[in-house]
Design a protein around this motif. Sequence first.
Motif, mmCIF file in Angstrom:
data_model
loop_
_atom_site.group_PDB
_atom_site.id
_atom_site.type_symbol
_atom_site.label_atom_id
_atom_site.label_comp_id
_atom_site.label_asym_id
_atom_site.label_seq_id
_atom_site.Cartn_x
_atom_site.Cartn_y
_atom_site.Cartn_z
ATOM 1 N N THR A 456 -1.499 2.061 -0.582
ATOM 2 C CA THR A 456 -2.385 1.053 -0.930
ATOM 3 C C THR A 456 -2.572 0.179 0.104
ATOM 4 O OG1 THR A 456 -1.035 1.078 -2.945
ATOM 5 C CG2 THR A 456 -2.580 -0.931 -2.688
ATOM 6 N N ALA A 457 -1.713 -0.175 0.960
ATOM 7 C CA ALA A 457 -1.830 -0.849 2.180
ATOM 8 C C ALA A 457 -2.914 -0.278 3.140
ATOM 9 C CB ALA A 457 -0.667 -1.207 3.175
ATOM 10 N N LEU A 459 -5.431 1.576 2.171
ATOM 11 C CA LEU A 459 -6.588 1.686 1.255
ATOM 12 C C LEU A 459 -7.336 0.280 1.449
ATOM 13 C CD1 LEU A 459 -7.973 3.846 -0.391
ATOM 14 C CD2 LEU A 459 -7.206 2.313 -2.389
ATOM 15 N N PHE A 460 -6.429 -0.842 1.568
ATOM 16 C CA PHE A 460 -6.724 -2.146 1.871
ATOM 17 C C PHE A 460 -7.338 -2.181 3.423
ATOM 18 C CE2 PHE A 460 -4.436 -3.964 -1.759
ATOM 19 C CZ PHE A 460 -5.617 -4.708 -2.461
ATOM 20 N N TYR A 461 -6.858 -1.590 4.166
ATOM 21 C CA TYR A 461 -7.191 -1.680 5.590
ATOM 22 C C TYR A 461 -8.380 -0.813 5.913
ATOM 23 C CZ TYR A 461 -7.291 -0.716 10.464
ATOM 24 O OH TYR A 461 -7.733 -0.633 11.850
ATOM 25 N N VAL A 463 -10.747 0.006 3.739
ATOM 26 C CA VAL A 463 -11.980 -0.826 3.173
ATOM 27 C C VAL A 463 -12.388 -1.917 3.990
ATOM 28 C CG1 VAL A 463 -11.894 0.020 0.684
ATOM 29 C CG2 VAL A 463 -10.962 -2.330 1.574
#
Lengths: 510, 369
Positions: A456-457, A459-461, A463
């Motif tokens: 998740t982290a 993915l946040f990075y 995007v």
Amino acid sequence: MLGDLLKKAFSSNKKSNPFHEKSNKEEIQIKEQKIHSDLEYSMTIFKEIYSFPDNKDVKFRTFQIGGLKKQACLISISTITDIKLLDEYAIQPLLRNDNPSFSIENVLAVQALSTVEYNKDAIYEINKGNAVLFIEGYTKAYSITAANFQGRDVSNADNEIVLKGPKEAFTEKAASNISLIRKRIRDENLIVESAVISKRTKNELFIVYIKDLANKQLLDNIKKRVSSLNVDSVQNLALLEQHIEERKLSLFPSILYTERPDRASAFIEDGYIVLLMDNSPDSLVLPATFWSFFHISEDHYLRYIYGNFTRGLRMIAIFITLFSSSIYVGITNYHTEMIPPDLLLAISATREKVPFPAIIEVILMEFAFGLIREGGLRVPTPIGPTIGIVGALILGQAAVQANIVSPIVVIVVALAGVCSFLVSDISMNFAIRIIRFFFILSAGFFGFYGMTAVFTAGLFYIVSIKSFGVPYLSPMTPKYTSSKDTVFRRLLKNEIFRPGYVKPKDMKKT
Amino acid sequence: MEDSKGKIGIKEFIAIIILTIGTKLTDDTTVILYKQMENAAWMSPFVICAFSILPIFLLIKVMNIYENKNLADVINQLFGRFFGFFTVMILWFLLFSALTIDSAVYTDIISTMYFEKTPVIMIYGLLMLVSAFGAKKGIEHIGSVAWSVIFWIKLSLLAALILTFMQGEILFLFPIFGNGAWEVVKESSLRTSLNAEFLYLGLIFPYLKNKKDYKKGTWIALAIITTELSFSLAAFIMLFDHKGIQLMDFPFHETIRYIEIGFLENIETFFFPFWLIASFIRFAFYLYLTAILFGSLFSIRNFEHLLPIIATLVVFLGIIPENPTFTIFKLRESLLFITTPIFIILPFLLWAAAKLKGEFKNEKAKASD
């Protein structure tokens, strides 16, 4: 080792210069001067600048021009100049001429001719492989285009191999690379701009784009970034890439590096900008998104279904590469209940004699695989097969028999290794291989919880990063008008839009 | 190259709502519904939906008057500085409590259902760390992440539900009204604050690319959430019956433990990561909202810098309860009851204030210009 790496990553060279350098002010002053009408004087200067006669391949050919009855001198560097061309079309016509009233331009039967007025320009032309003609009494000199650098011919692509589609690849000659692109895009709007990007070596960069497609802001941004470089020399595009990228410490590449002219042309036709350089058998495409690293040109050459089949395989392969080892660690440490009992017993039976915890076992094997891979890459071809034998037998078979690792770990790691080759782009390949270790570690600490947290982290990075203002996962999210060529491609007749995130001047392809 | 200005489109907006509110079906919210309504609980989402339509409608109406103001600004504008400050304060307090309590519940789920031996503070810390990291990236990226994963999360939920329906017993749904139709309406209405997040969505109103998306997105999301919650409640009942389900704390997690596919008997770990991603995004969004509210309370412009502090505070408050499974459950129920009247009444008050101040006329005048 790690501390050293971190220090290197975050330190900068902003300290004042502690070196005692010799000033070359005098030489610079001479170079700034206009060309002197006294040929004798000019030649003395140039012989000094080029360290004649120590410098073996610099030639000063002095002769008298027929008709004019004037002394002249032709300076060239013989190793990078076409001697035969100079002899036949420049020296001979000048020598044999007997008409007293003629212009130099009309006698020289060469393809391109220009005049230079300053010493430094003459030097620049000579260094570029051209010959410069100085004539007694003239305050200008003639530069004759006769560059002939040695290089290899156009050959097959080595790294981005396709079964169907063109096989040519870029070579180290920028001129032939441009020719390869022009061969594909016969459009008067295809612009090849050049810019000198380094101070001492004067490396030349070619910016290729289609005038009525490429976004002007993007183009200006790139030009600005390229011209603001403050370095003595940039030998090739691989180095330039590191100079102009935005996030130099990011795991993910933000500029695409391709050796295929067909791919570069396809990008140019979509409004992207391509950079070419001498000494680089490749091109840089910008901006780049995650998808441009994920795609290969064959996806579009193959028929719709076959192309998407390989895309699907590749996506699955990325996930296997990223997760297989960490899932093994996670399952054996935290989630044993999810494996069917028979398989669980089989795994635990093979692990019985192994003295290490699962995570050590996996990291050991990953490390060994990394070594084989790197070793295999650097090994000279004649001893290549040795690596295969050593790798397969010693690290696979023998390690299992010696109870260092369990057979299932060999399977898991080998699977991940094989799958990692499906991502053909070398930068993305590295990124994925490095991220894999994060997942293994997180699985060791927190099982699936840790893996999901890292995912998740990440993915946040991913995007949030941008390449020249273009979000990395666009057009998937945030959404832009485009042909929706992301994980899967569409039918060619439906791919009617250029990618909106590049902001091309013309959106529709039809 | 123009940068996207940190705004989100309708897809991202809906994805965020679905992940923040829709994820409730996986925690103990369902138990709160089952407690009074037993096997008729699956109807309550529709009742709750019906009760929340009017407040949401009024809220949208009020929000649409203003172009670039978020809920807190609107409240301040309509109620004046003094009352506005108090209202926003109350809203912030409720949101912060919800964030703390919910994250404690989720930590409890992870530690009791999956990681019994891991220290709670580590689990809690990691949950908040990732969420704070996500929140710090801003609403645009929360939206992007939500949109890029929502398909897979909902696919996994759908798979779980289909398996549950296949293994469930349809007769467990009867008698159809459980403890009686009136009971269903009454108990559901008390828990309308299940949808209270819709009120807080007003806070991200200025971040929408197109203002019409706010209205459209809200209604679409409300419909999706209501249906999926209802289906899940029915599915859980069909698997465990109304007696069994009251003994449980987290029916979703018991369900994914219970169902099986062919030779795979324990498949909860297949669903676990998807649920976790949804939870991370949910708390990232909560944290972001909390920070916005706090920022507008004390006029802090760069509210992103508050996130690490808020996240740390949440962790330390959240691990205080000694017996989270029971304490937090009680707290959560009380919070739902307290929030319900505020959720229903506040939009009315806002609308009335706007009407009295003549804001709607201004808007019409603007539109006709």
